[in-house]
Write an enzyme that holds these catalytic residues in place. Structure first.
Site, short mmCIF file in Angstrom:
data_model
loop_
_atom_site.label_atom_id
_atom_site.label_comp_id
_atom_site.label_asym_id
_atom_site.label_seq_id
_atom_site.Cartn_x
_atom_site.Cartn_y
_atom_site.Cartn_z
NE ARG D 175 -4.23 1.10 -7.85
CZ ARG D 175 -3.88 2.99 -7.65
NH1 ARG D 175 -3.78 3.77 -7.31
NH2 ARG D 175 -5.38 3.57 -8.61
NE ARG D 202 -13.13 7.64 12.17
CZ ARG D 202 -14.35 6.25 11.55
NH1 ARG D 202 -14.23 5.18 11.76
NH2 ARG D 202 -14.58 7.03 10.17
#
Lengths: 242, 242, 242, 242
Positions: D175, D202
């Site tokens: 990965r 955010r």
């Protein structure tokens, strides 16, 4: 919006010590939540939440046991307990050391505290050497005498407290004479991992008997609510696992 | 291995209240550490640590100001203060609510607590309505009378505490009669971000005067040790910035 | 104000993996700090800090061993390490799960990332069943072929990244094509308790070899800086103690 | 034991970006829980939980507004949200910086990751100077060309990933070639206070657009579930209050 129904009646309420209690106010999740959270890590189907067969239950129980054994602790943070507690201040002081959790406590700055103090039924006496002592019960007559003196002192402290309030002294100032045996109330919001850490330390022979009385009740409720997690906790935690 | 020299003598020691103190025991980093940590985020050369010119100082001071203004708070966690504090239990109780920090406190379970209690010089009296009250000093004669009663109560609590210890009662049991004005000692290890949060809440008119007395001293030490960070803190924090 | 001298040169610097490193940037305290913090709990004289005799050292070493054995963990929070780390993003992702600590990381939003990617010398191949597998080295020729393909892919990703930057694409957008093998730099401020938890989980056969490479170096530095604490850690942690 | 019914169907599910989503999996408490927790501090009757009249609702709404205004933040920790999120790794990396919450993430060490990557519809181009730049959309043709190159690179990375898996390479090794645009899934358990901090940072023009897309959806769900708290949040937070 629907009011969560669990709020109007606590899920469990148990008296502890002479004037205290422990109350399960609310709860998020169940053993299956922990299994489902772990399966998110494994990208598997979250059958834990929809498959109510015995076979799935067996798989979930086994998964939870392995998580505990192998220290994969994060899934245990996906279940949250919310307790209402009434306990003496000296017990609350030990409790508030558990930082990965949330507290809302009655404020002696803003309200008049209730006239409730902890008096031990039975005083404990240390016998033995500094690093190797034990506790035994105080002899009955002397125990009764000290209990009477403790109660008298509490009465004097309360009288002075109320006298200062009556004279207009700020509550935050008046309360400084109250003993650490004064009862206080708080809400404790804590995930299952942090709760197991609490139980490990406080439902233990090393803990003071008074906080252990709360931890014992709490562990019984925990065992009833998360039976698979509790079984794994008692099998693996403190046995080198976590 | 060299013993850190800062440990043998505290960096600062200030008496607070009648028997308390605040002591800077040790410290990790300086304003330049914060600037350097921020520059790691920017992959820039860490000149803050090696370039001691006025020009570099000016750049660092400006960077710290912008970090505070724009809520880039993580660099402020790269500086750590370690304090030794002696304060009444009711003050320690407020202090210990600050969870993103570490505490080591004197234990009433393991040691005999010293005979020191807080007695306010001047009791405060509330005047005004529930949501709009103020505090004023209690009139002198009444103040003296209450102070005498407080001291008498402390003396009785202490006598009972010592009587129980003399009779062999476990320390953890005997101490429950002591008032929350009893002094305790603790070490507090806290990063600069968490410390600014403490100062914002506790060196404030909303805080109880007793904990504010500690917070004032602490802010003065903070300003001396991290002058650029302190200036930015007072310019931006609480003004919508953080 | 004196600039802390430890900042201009790191206390330790060790290369890790193909382009990474681990650097002890700064440190607060020593074994004696832990002993002194514990003695605050016991209200005893803090001789650990001023008495440099062998006899005192023996007392401190024994105290630290008992603290670890009996799970009195809070004194271990009184020592703080500050590391600078360069590691691949997939390693940093595991690292950042350790929440009771502070991070300042290089930002791919604000700076152009350097052209450094991790290529394993030796790919590992799984052999065995799902719950009982092992890793062995890939055969040499196939390993060389895959390494070449990995490097080619990184080159393509880097070319596209730089192509986008050249075309004015926002850095935060351009970097999304970079692989998780991309190197990143961060400052990690962590107390000794949290660090031991990291070492227990990451310097372990269960951890991925790449993060373990960092944890091994870190444990060696830890053992050098806190020799008594390290000895107690290896004797008691994971053996049911903590 | 009853299986919590909220688990079998999420309380809300919204697609975000090209392959992501945000799902409210479960929830503990409501606005009334916050009001009741605050009233514990005030030792008042917890009418919030049993009195469903408009008058009580008005009192609770006003209390919540004052708590937010005066920074009495702890009652907001008594409500807990549990989300399931699917987002690109570079978004998850920003998310995981929020330490006072719990994460359970899909593991690239244990499972084969799905073939899903984020490709921006519209690349953003920086215009302006270093400290005063803006983002504008890339011109359409060039945007299409870069999108094609990004998709080709993802395809190559995926092919190499699958090739390594086919050759038996450990998943944790294979990965490392995947880009940070790879999608990942995680459970996020977070209390309302920590969630508001997330929304403040955010759902903001300073945040990267991709994480902001999640924060916008989350704020809408938050506003629906805790309408009084949300109104107070938008009135006071960031306006100097918290």
């Amino acid at each position: 919006m629907t009011l969560p129904t669990t709020l109007s009646a606590p899920l469990a309420h148990t008296p502890v010590l002479d004037h205290g209690f422990l109350e399960l106010w609310n709860m998020l999740g169940a053993d299956q939540t922990i299994a489902a959270s772990a399966r998110v890590s494994l990208s598997r189907e979250l059958a834990s939440l929809t498959d109510h067969t015995d076979k799935q239950a067996e798989r979930d129980r086994g998964l939870i046991n392995r998580l505990m054994r192998d220290r994969h602790t994060s899934p245990f943070e996906s279940v949250v307990f919310q307790w209402r507690v009434r306990a003496p201040i000296f017990v609350a002081r030990q409790w508030f050391r558990h930082r990965f959790s949330s507290f809302n406590e009655e404020s002696g700055r803003y309200v008049e505290l209730q006239d409730e103090f902890y008096v031990p039924d039975q005083l404990r006496v240390r016998v033995g050497k500094a690093m190797d002592y034990q506790y035994v019960d105080m002899e009955a007559e002397q125990n009764a005498q000290f209990r009477a003196r403790i109660e008298a002192l509490y009465h004097d402290a309360r009288t002075l407290y109320e006298g200062m309030l009556a004279a207009g002294v700020a509550r935050e100032h008046a309360r400084i004479v109250l003993p650490v045996a004064q009862y206080t109330t708080f809400i404790w919001t804590v995930n299952a991992l942090s709760l197991m850490n609490f139980l490990h330390l406080r439902n233990s022979p090393h803990a003071q008997a008074e906080i252990r009385a709360y931890a014992e009740v709490m562990e019984a409720v925990f065992a009833e609510r998360l039976p698979w997690t509790h079984a794994a906790f008692r099998e693996h935690w403190g046995a080198g696992a976590v």
